[in-house]
Every structure is written in structure tokens, then in C-alpha cells.
Enzyme design. Structure first.
Site, PDB file in Angstrom:
ATOM      1  CE  LYS A   1      10.201  -1.412  -4.908  1.00 18.09           C
ATOM      2  NZ  LYS A   1       9.436  -2.119  -5.903  1.00 18.09           N
TER       3      LYS A   1
ATOM      4  NE  ARG B   1      -2.629   7.549  -2.487  1.00 18.12           N
ATOM      5  CZ  ARG B   1      -1.440   7.828  -2.542  1.00 18.12           C
ATOM      6  NH1 ARG B   1      -0.619   6.998  -2.001  1.00 18.12           N
ATOM      7  NH2 ARG B   1      -1.081   8.848  -3.379  1.00 18.12           N
TER       8      ARG B   1
ATOM      9  NE  ARG C   1       0.249  -1.851   2.034  1.00 16.97           N
ATOM     10  CZ  ARG C   1       0.041  -0.685   1.931  1.00 16.97           C
ATOM     11  NH1 ARG C   1       0.679  -0.456   0.733  1.00 16.97           N
ATOM     12  NH2 ARG C   1      -0.389   0.067   2.391  1.00 16.97           N
TER      13      ARG C   1
END
Ligand code: ZN
Length: 217
Positions: A17, A162, A173
Site C-alpha cells: 500500500k 524486525r 495484526r
């Protein structure tokens, strides 16, 4: 140069995105209004709003709808947004979508675009991502020599995963997106304002598909 446009963009984390937003904003000559970027900037600048926002974020909570709506309404009233805007990261709830409709009643969002990439695909993309923690910050994938050796071939920095990219974090998420954002996407579909674009193809093809869908709005 195409004329301005008022758009909302949806897509799972890892759907590409961010890249597409930058290209669309340039193509249509409208500001990319990312609420995530705005919040991070306010927190960094230590404004009164930023301090308030940080309290919510530290507690792992979403900011209340009225605060978010106020922030977005103020941003969309800036001179550079007269020709249009590309809204990213908002609305996150159906209540926010309804409130956005009200505050933009003179010139509401023409379309909401859903950049559709299956959960299984973004899960792979994100959990196999490794990043250089040295000076170059390059992104690698599991299987790349630098990712396998753990040493960046460009700058010698450590190549790591990460904290946000672990399977557990990504699962959470994706579940949040399903529970909170998918209903908002469906709300726009019910209003006949949704366009779906297949985000699981090369970035240039995704961009062409987005422009085609938006221009035929
Ligand atoms: Zn490096």
C-alpha cells in the site's frame, strides 16, 4: 497529469500500500494523507495532540473516533487538499467512516480502493523479510545470501528480523485487520463506492490496475 481525485485506500499490511500510495498521489497530484505518518509526526514533535496520542498508543489502544475525525478533517481542509486527497489508514471503524462522510459532505470520497492480497501471501512476505540494521537498511528475504549469513553484503551491518515481522506479531495484526477494517471495506461496498484491485501481481501491474479502476469510477 490526471485530474484530482478523492480516494480512500485499504489494504493489509504487506500488501504494498505504501508504494502504491506514493505513486497514486504523484499521478493524481493530490496529497497522500497517512494518519499513521501524521500521528508519528505529532508524537515526535511533542505537540499537545501528540502527547495525548502517545498515551493511547502506549496503552495499545486506538485513538477515540472524535479525535481521529478532527485530525483528518483539519488536514483535508488544508489548501493542498482542495483538488483532492488520498486517505490512508483512516477510517478504521464504521463510525469513523460515517463521521468522515459528514465532515466531507461537500466533497466526499468518490471511491474506496481495496488493494486485495490474500492473508497467506502477505504472511509469507512479511515473516520472510529481513532488514539490514547497519547503515544501508536494505531489505532482504530469507534465502538471500545476506539474510542467510546475517551479514549485509553492502555495508557489513547485521541482517535481522524486525520485532514487528515475527509470525506472532503478523498474525495479530492480520486478525485485527479482519475484525476492524474488513467491516469498513464492506460498508463502502454496500454504498457502491468500493473498487477492488488485485494486489498480488508486480507493482507496475498493480499501479496500472489501480489507475484504470480509479479513472473508470
Ligand atoms: Zn546494509
Amino acid at each position: 497529469m490526471a485530474p484530482g481525485v478523492r480516494l480512500i485506500i485499504f489494504g493489509r499490511q504487506g500488501a504494498g500500500k505504501g508504494t502504491q500510495c506514493q505513486r497514486l498521489a504523484t499521478h493524481y497530484g493530490v496529497p497522500h494523507v497517512s494518519t499513521g505518518d501524521m500521528l508519528r509526526a505529532a508524537v515526535k514533535a511533542g505537540t499537545e495532540f501528540g502527547l495525548k496520542a502517545r498515551d493511547y498508543m502506549d496503552a495499545g489502544k486506538l485513538l477515540p473516533d472524535d479525535i481521529m475525525v478532527g485530525l483528518v478533517a483539519e488536514r483535508l481542509a488544508q489548501p493542498d487538499a482542495v483538488t483532492g486527497w488520498l486517505l490512508d489508514g483512516f477510517p478504521r471503524t464504521v463510525g469513523q467512516a460515517e463521521a468522515l462522510n459528514e465532515v466531507t459532505s461537500d466533497a466526499p470520497a468518490e471511491k474506496a480502493v481495496n488493494l486485495e492480497v490474500p492473508e497467506s501471501v502477505v504472511f509469507e512476505r512479511i515473516t520472510k523479510r529481513r532488514v539490514c540494521s547497519g547503515t544501508c537498511q536494505r531489505i532482504y528475504r530469507v534465502g538471500d545470501p545476506s539474510a542467510e549469513s546475517g551479514v549485509c553484503e553492502h555495508c557489513g551491518g547485521a541482517v535481522v528480523q524486525r520485532g514487528d515481522d515475527t509470525e506472532e506479531s503478523v498474525r495479530k495484526r492480520l486478525a485485527d485487520y479482519q475484525a476492524q477494517t474488513v467491516p469498513v471495506v464492506e460498508w463502502f461496498a454496500q454504498q457502491g463506492r468500493l473498487v477492488e484491485v488485485d494486489g498480488d501481481q508486480p507493482a507496475d501491474d498493480v499501479f496500472a490496475a489501480l489507475v484504470h479502476a480509479i479513472d473508470n469510477r
